[in-house]
Design a protein around this motif. Structure first.
Motif, PDB file in Angstrom:
ATOM      1  N   ARG C 159       0.748  -1.169  -0.102  1.00  0.00           N
ATOM      2  CA  ARG C 159       0.044   0.025   0.094  1.00  0.00           C
ATOM      3  C   ARG C 159       0.926   1.225  -0.097  1.00  0.00           C
ATOM      4  O   ARG C 159       0.484   2.392  -0.581  1.00  0.00           O
ATOM      5  CB  ARG C 159      -0.866  -0.131   1.155  1.00  0.00           C
ATOM      6  N   ALA C 160       1.978   1.211   0.920  1.00  0.00           N
ATOM      7  CA  ALA C 160       2.864   2.332   0.624  1.00  0.00           C
ATOM      8  C   ALA C 160       3.440   2.398  -0.571  1.00  0.00           C
ATOM      9  O   ALA C 160       3.423   3.858  -1.097  1.00  0.00           O
ATOM     10  CB  ALA C 160       4.109   2.025   1.917  1.00  0.00           C
TER      11      ALA C 160
ATOM     12  N   ALA D 164       1.796   7.393   0.912  1.00  0.00           N
ATOM     13  CA  ALA D 164       1.860   6.094   1.664  1.00  0.00           C
ATOM     14  C   ALA D 164       0.764   6.284   2.858  1.00  0.00           C
ATOM     15  O   ALA D 164       0.308   5.233   3.117  1.00  0.00           O
ATOM     16  CB  ALA D 164       3.225   6.173   1.976  1.00  0.00           C
ATOM     17  N   GLU D 167      -2.754   6.276   1.466  1.00  0.00           N
ATOM     18  CA  GLU D 167      -3.487   4.959   0.884  1.00  0.00           C
ATOM     19  C   GLU D 167      -3.599   3.932   2.020  1.00  0.00           C
ATOM     20  O   GLU D 167      -4.753   3.152   1.897  1.00  0.00           O
ATOM     21  CB  GLU D 167      -2.402   4.352  -0.177  1.00  0.00           C
ATOM     22  N   GLN D 168      -2.986   4.051   3.015  1.00  0.00           N
ATOM     23  CA  GLN D 168      -3.412   2.982   4.308  1.00  0.00           C
ATOM     24  C   GLN D 168      -4.938   3.456   4.675  1.00  0.00           C
ATOM     25  O   GLN D 168      -5.651   2.576   4.967  1.00  0.00           O
ATOM     26  CB  GLN D 168      -2.259   3.620   5.394  1.00  0.00           C
ATOM     27  N   THR D 170      -7.156   5.179   2.879  1.00  0.00           N
ATOM     28  CA  THR D 170      -8.261   4.676   2.125  1.00  0.00           C
ATOM     29  C   THR D 170      -8.630   3.385   2.070  1.00  0.00           C
ATOM     30  O   THR D 170      -9.578   2.776   2.048  1.00  0.00           O
ATOM     31  CB  THR D 170      -7.703   4.984   0.489  1.00  0.00           C
TER      32      THR D 170
END
Lengths: 207, 207, 207, 207
Positions: C159-160, D164, D167-168, D170
């Motif tokens: 994800r990162a 980064a 996105e975590q 989301t």
DNA sequence: TATGAATGAGTGTTCATTCAT
DNA sequence: GATGAATGAACACTCATTCAT
């Protein structure tokens, strides 16, 4: 051969009309899709337009194909009978029995054919008018023969007869658990014949 | 004041229903545009939806507003009269005269309200059923009182009466040069009363 | 020939999808008009519906057509390379270069495809999930091979990576004067590879 | 008194913003109805427009009210800490923990605020830009202090950090069974700090 | 004749916003 | 300030019909 060709063309036409009756009865005229009629008839969409001008023409054709046949039979019945009361009897019987024998068609006749004023006026009522004329003729004969009353206009009487018949069929078509239409022939005739019979005090024309 | 508010709301609702009657009669239900109804009622498009769920609800509301009122009056008439024959006479009279007095409404009743099977079955025929029940009740009373024949089912008789009436109105609505409906009251009654009268040979209940 | 027909159908479909990419990028999904998509694709409004279920299906199809192709290429890249670090390098490169080569598509990917939770969850994120799986796989390989750190969960690392990439693209898409995405490949890789490298004190598996 | 009045006005404003957060999170921005926001806030439809220009202004206000507060806290954090690595740690922690503490708000931030390019560019990204600036500042400090690498542009590094993190969040917002965001602070920091650390061979500025 | 892909006209309804009270 | 009834612009989609093959 030409004749054979014509015949097969006519057969396909009838198949399409029949498909239309069934689809219109199931879905209703407006909800019915030309595509579904085509599928049911086993032809392509475009083929419908080789036989009919359009959707409404299909509806008209149902009327013409079936109502015409009905009227023809009704007229023949009347020709073959002498007493106007017998004629009326035969018409009532044929009307109710015909409808009972083809419920999808009855549905189309009672509901789908009555959609728009324009259609109703121009087309459907044309056939109804013919039917009413036939009934009127019978009433008139009965008047002249002294078996029907003279104190009501024949047009009105004809409409009353047709309306009484028509409403039985409509109720039957809309009923969730429809009974027998045929069984209504006799009781309805009782009312109609009594209603049309000359009143006790009516002067009779002694030619 | 709350009452005033409610009242003005009700008035506007009725104005919209009236506009709908006129537009539906002129154009037919399907060809009618909601915009035209709104314009005729003097409100914005969206306002229609504050009072009605949609186009069909407008149609239903016509039925409810006017048919309900008719039924109410018909029931009151019947209560105020003793002889079932008088009741029938009054109903026939009211039916034909009401229609004659509002041709646009008659149009909607005879044609536009019969569009789809679903609508017919669920909504329009609901009111017809109430009407048929009233007629049936009158017939039944007449049977019990010995003034109407007992050899036909009251439901059938009621449908015959309604059908005969209904067809006169339909013919009048569709006529290009409509005559007088009121004048048909007496001749129609002659047929109906004679048709319903006990036959000469019917056994009579001598309490 | 059947194949030719299928082929031309497929070509038209692609033309419509392309038109949709351009229109959605220009106007935004909600402001975009189906009519405009049709015009841009050179077909009639109704034709769109022969190829797609509706507006949203058009959006989904963009995703499927282009994201699928991207994923396929990314997977092939990975198969053709042995070192997970090379795989990562190639993915990052492909990601940024692909976007730079089609800015309208990038716009749709970064913004229009993220409109509603429902859509995001069911559709767009499905593809993102596949992408994340690929990245995760690469990370896992690197862990097993001792070239990536083991003290962070591979899902989080994936994800990162994706987030870091994604944000570069979003910034580029929204920039009034967009620079070069390709030039960001190396610096971004520096951060990512250093971030993923095993820490000095990490125990190493000596098979 | 004026102050009291202002205060109560401000309170109502906040109540409406909160109602909007909840409704937007539940239904999504486009599907959300102003009426529902009004109901949830316990005011009439029209009242919303006494406090906000319109629906979009409501969205903007969410951003301003909550993002502003977040940024303020983040900036204060940074001021109170000396080491850029500690600043980064605190930011990451605050970011993830804040989101976890208000999932509806997180939803709005991650999804609803990204709807249209125009909105994104003009409004949402304005706040993101401030955030990115803060991150950039931290990175720059770290570079100058020799604790962060100098071979990547600070803007790119800031975007990588934000991406980064973003996105975590989301993934967490979209997850059907969301886990813990707080637990991701440490692993994510490992990657980020390692990724930003000066490479072994980097020349160091010995001021 | 038959096909069926392509056409494109046509409209009920929603909902953000306003404004008289 | 607060209300909520009224406004009216805006649009995806269907489906009867056509016509090139």
């Amino acid at each position: 051969m030409r004749g054979q060709h014509e015949e097969s063309k006519q057969r396909r036409r009838s198949e399409i009309v029949r498909a239309a009756v069934d689809v219109f009865a199931e879905r209703g005229y407006f909800a019915a899709r030309m595509r579904e009629v085509a599928e049911r008839a086993g032809v392509a969409d475009g083929t419908l337009y080789l036989y009919f001008k359009g959707k409404e023409d299909l509806l008209v054709s149902i009327l013409e194909e079936y109502a015409e046949a009905f009227l023809l039979r009704a007229r023949r019945d009347c020709e073959s009978l002498a007493d106007p009361r017998d004629k009326l009897r035969r018409i009532v019987e044929r009307h109710l029995v015909s409808m009972q024998n083809d419920r999808a068609l009855a549905h189309v006749f009672q509901i789908e054919l009555r959609h728009t004023r324009r259609f109703l006026r121009r087309v459907a009522r044309g056939k109804v008018a013919e039917y009413l004329n036939l009934l009127q003729e019978v009433v008139r004969e009965g008047r002249n023969g002294g078996v029907f009353r003279r104190d009501v206009p024949p047009e009105l009487a004809a409409r009353a007869i047709f309306g009484a018949l028509d409403e039985q069929v409509t109720a039957w078509v809309l009923a969730r658990r429809p009974g027998e239409l045929r069984g209504q022939v006799e009781p309805l005739l009782k009312i109609l014949l009594a209603g049309l019979a000359p009143p006790a005090d009516e002067e009779v024309d002694h030619g």
